[in-house]
Design an enzyme around this catalytic site. Structure first.
Site, PDB file in Angstrom:
ATOM      1  N   GLU A 189       0.797  -1.217   0.000  1.00  0.00           N
ATOM      2  CA  GLU A 189       0.000   0.000   0.000  1.00  0.00           C
ATOM      3  C   GLU A 189       0.840   1.282   0.000  1.00  0.00           C
ATOM      4  O   GLU A 189       0.810   2.058   0.976  1.00  0.00           O
ATOM      5  CB  GLU A 189      -0.969   0.003   1.191  1.00  0.00           C
ATOM      6  CG  GLU A 189      -1.913  -1.187   1.193  1.00  0.00           C
ATOM      7  CD  GLU A 189      -2.919  -1.152   2.351  1.00  0.00           C
ATOM      8  OE1 GLU A 189      -2.809  -0.281   3.219  1.00  0.00           O
ATOM      9  OE2 GLU A 189      -3.803  -2.018   2.387  1.00  0.00           O
ATOM     10  N   GLU A 373      -5.589  -8.481   0.726  1.00  0.00           N
ATOM     11  CA  GLU A 373      -6.275  -8.138   1.981  1.00  0.00           C
ATOM     12  C   GLU A 373      -7.731  -7.837   1.692  1.00  0.00           C
ATOM     13  O   GLU A 373      -8.048  -7.099   0.751  1.00  0.00           O
ATOM     14  CB  GLU A 373      -5.702  -6.865   2.636  1.00  0.00           C
ATOM     15  CG  GLU A 373      -4.383  -7.023   3.281  1.00  0.00           C
ATOM     16  CD  GLU A 373      -3.886  -5.719   3.932  1.00  0.00           C
ATOM     17  OE1 GLU A 373      -4.714  -4.868   4.333  1.00  0.00           O
ATOM     18  OE2 GLU A 373      -2.662  -5.567   4.010  1.00  0.00           O
TER      19      GLU A 373
END
Ligand code: IFM
Length: 467
Positions: A189, A373
Site C-alpha cells: 500500500e 487483503e
C-alpha cells in the site's frame, strides 16, 4: 446493499453455524488452486521491539508521540508473535488456511550500516522454514510501513537515497530467504505510506504536505522498480509483485461535476499507483487535483517503475461517496442508512468487482491478481468461549462472491487473503479495532478462533475433500 445488510443483522442467531459459509457450486472458490489464506504485518503483530538488536522504526517513534494513536497504544507488545510464532502457525494450519502473507520488519534484520542482524534474520528463517514444512504458500512483503527511524532521520521517503537502501535490504532478504518464499511483494500500500505518512500526517512519520506525498510516492515506486530485478536474480523461482490498496469512489449525483469528482477520487486512490506501474506514467489528472505537486524524477525512472510484475496484490475495504468540492477536487458525502463496520467504513462488495473489472479494461497488461487483503473490524467479544462475528461472516461471503463475479467477468484472480489472521495493532486506531478472524485478548495473549474462521476452515475442509 442496504437490504442485504439488514438481512444480516436480522440473521444474528444463537446458532450462527447454521449460516453456511459455503459458496455456490459454480463458484471459482471451489477450485483447489484458488489460494485461500490470511495476512498479517510485522509491526501489527510481532511486539519485541527492543529485542535481539531490532532498531527503532518510524512507527515506534510515531506511536510514542502523544495524540497520534488512539488510547496511546503502541506496537511494543502487540500480539507478542515474536515469541508465540510457533503456536500462531499451528493455529493457521489447524484452520486449514493454505496461504500466509506476512511482512518483514526492516529494522529487525539490518543495522544502520546496512549489515545483517543475524538474530532478526534467524527469526524469519525459522518462521518461513516452519511454514514451508507445513505446506503453507508464503507471500512475503518487504515493506509494510516500518521504515528504520535512522533512514527517516535522513529524510525517509523524501530522500531518493532511501530507495537505494531499500534495494540493499531487498537484496539481503532475497539472498537469505530464497527457497522459502513463494511470492515477494516489495511494498504494501504505497498510497498509505505516501499519502497518510507524508500527505496528511495520520500515519508515521506524520508529515502533512501534498508535495511531500507525491515525492514520497515516487521514491517508494522507484524502490519497488529497482528491487524487482534484484529479487528476480536472487530468487528466480518465486513470484514478484507489489500490493496496492484500492478505493471505489461513486458520485453523489449525476451532475458532471460529481462524476468528475468520483473520477478524481479514483485517480488519487488508484491510478496514482497503478498508472506508473502499468502504463509508465503518472495520471495527468492527479496534477489537476493537486496542481504544482509533480515529483522530481530522473530519466529512466518510469521505465524502472513499470518493469513487468508477476502478480498484483489488491487490498480492498470500502467505497467512498463523493461530490465536487466546488473547486478542482472532491469531498466525501457519507451515505446514510448503509451498513458500516467498526471503522465506519461502508460495506460495499460491488466496489471490489467494479474496480477489478475496470482495471481489466484499463490496463491491457494487468498481471494475475491476488486479493492480498480484505476483511472488516468489529467490536468482537468472547462470550462463553466463543466469538460470534456474524457481520464478518456475511462480509466475507459477499466479498468472496464479488471476487467470483470478477473472475467470471474475465479477471485473472488467483487467491484471497483474509485481513487479518488475528486482531492486531490497527495503526492510528491502536487495539480497539478488531480485524482478526482470531480474537486476541491482549491482557493474556489468549487466542480464540472466531466463528468466521471456523466457517472458513469448514469450507476449506470440504474443498479439500472434493474429488
Ligand atoms: O491493518 C491494515 C493493514 O496494515 C493495511 N491494509 C489495511 C488494514 C486495515 O486498515
Amino acid at each position: 446493499m442496504a437490504n442485504d445488510a439488514f438481512a444480516v443483522s436480522d440473521a444474528r442467531s444463537p446458532h450462527p453455524l447454521a449460516d453456511p459459509f459455503s459458496p455456490p457450486a459454480d463458484s471459482a472458490l471451489w477450485r483447489k488452486n484458488f489460494l485461500l489464506g490470511a495476512a498479517t504485518a510485522s509491526y501489527q503483530i510481532e511486539g519485541a521491539v527492543d529485542e535481539d538488536g531490532r532498531l527503532p522504526s518510524i512507527w515506534d517513534t510515531f506511536s510514542a508521540t502523544p495524540g497520534k494513536v488512539l488510547a496511546g497504544d503502541t506496537g511494543a507488545v502487540a500480539c507478542d508473535h515474536y515469541h508465540r510464532w510457533e503456536a500462531d502457525i499451528d493455529m493457521l494450519v489447524s484452520l486449514g488456511l493454505e496461504g500466509y502473507r506476512l511482512s518483514i520488519a526492516w529494522p529487525r534484520v539490518m543495522d544502520a550500516a546496512g549489515s545483517p542482524n543475524r538474530k532478526g534474520l534467524d527469526f524469519y528463517k525459522r518462521l518461513l522454514n516452519r511454514l514451508k514444512e507445513k505446506g503453507i504458500t508464503t507471500f512475503v512483503t518487504l515493506y509494510h510501513w516500518d521504515l528504520p527511524q535512522h533512514l527517516e532521520d535522513r529524510g525517509g521517503w523524501l530522500n531518493r537515497n532511501t530507495a537505494y537502501r531499500f534495494v540493499d535490504y531487498a537484496d539481503l532478504m532475497s539472498r537469505e530467504l530464497a527457497g522459502t518464499v513463494d511470492a515477494w511483494a516489495t511494498l504494501n500500500e504505497p498510497w498509505c505510506s505516501a499519502y497518510l505518512g507524508y500527505g496528511n500526517g495520520l500515519h508515521a512519520p506524520g508529515l502533512a504536505d501534498v508535495c511531500f506525498a507525491t515525492q514520497a510516492m515516487h521514491h517508494l515506486l522507484l524502490a519497488h522498480g529497482l528491487a524487482m530485478p534484484v529479487l528476480r536474480a536472487n530468487d528466480p523461482a518465486s513470484q514478484k509483485g507489489i500490493v496496492a490498496n484500492i478505493g471505489r469512489g461513486t458520485p453523489n449525483s449525476d451532475s458532471a461535476a460529481d462524476q468528475r469528482a468520483a473520477h478524481l477520487f479514483e485517480v488519487q486512490h488508484n491510478a496514482w499507483i497503478l498508472d506508473p506501474l502499468l502504463k509508465g506514467a503518472y495520471p495527468q489528472d492527479l496534477f489537476e487535483l493537486w496542481p504544482g505537486t509533480e515529483p522530481l524524477m530522473l530519466d529512466g525512472d518510469m521505465q524502472t517503475i513499470s518493469a513487468s510484475l508477476d502478480f498484483l496484490g489488491i487490498n480492498y475495504y470500502f467505497r467512498t461517496n463523493v461530490a465536487s468540492d466546488g473547486a478542482h477536487g472532491f469531498r466525501d458525502v457519507p451515505l446514510e442508512g448503509v451498513e458500516r463496520t467498526q471503522m465506519g467504513w461502508e460495506v460495499y462488495p460491488d466496489g471490489l468487482r467494479d474496480l477489478l473489472t475496470g482495471f481489466n479494461r484499463t490496463y491491457r497488461n494487468l498481471p494475475p491478481i491476488y486479493i492480498t487483503e480484505n476483511g472488516m473490524a468489529s467490536d468482537d467479544k468472547v462470550i462463553d468461549g466463543h466469538v460470534d462475528d456474524t457481520q464478518r461472516i456475511s462480509f466475507l461471503k459477499r466479498h468472496l462472491a464479488a471476487v467470483d463475479r470478477a473472475i467470471k467477468a474475465g479477471v485473472d484472480i488467483r487467491g484471497y487473503f483474509l485481513w487479518s489472521l488475528m486482531d492486531n495493532f490497527e495503526w492510528a486506531f491502536g487495539y480497539e479495532r478488531r480485524f482478526g478472524v482470531v480474537h486476541v485478548d491482549y491482557s493474556t495473549q489468549k487466542r480464540t478462533v472466531k466463528r468466521s474462521a471456523e466457517l472458513v476452515a469448514k469450507f476449506l475442509k470440504e474443498r479439500k475433500a472434493q474429488v
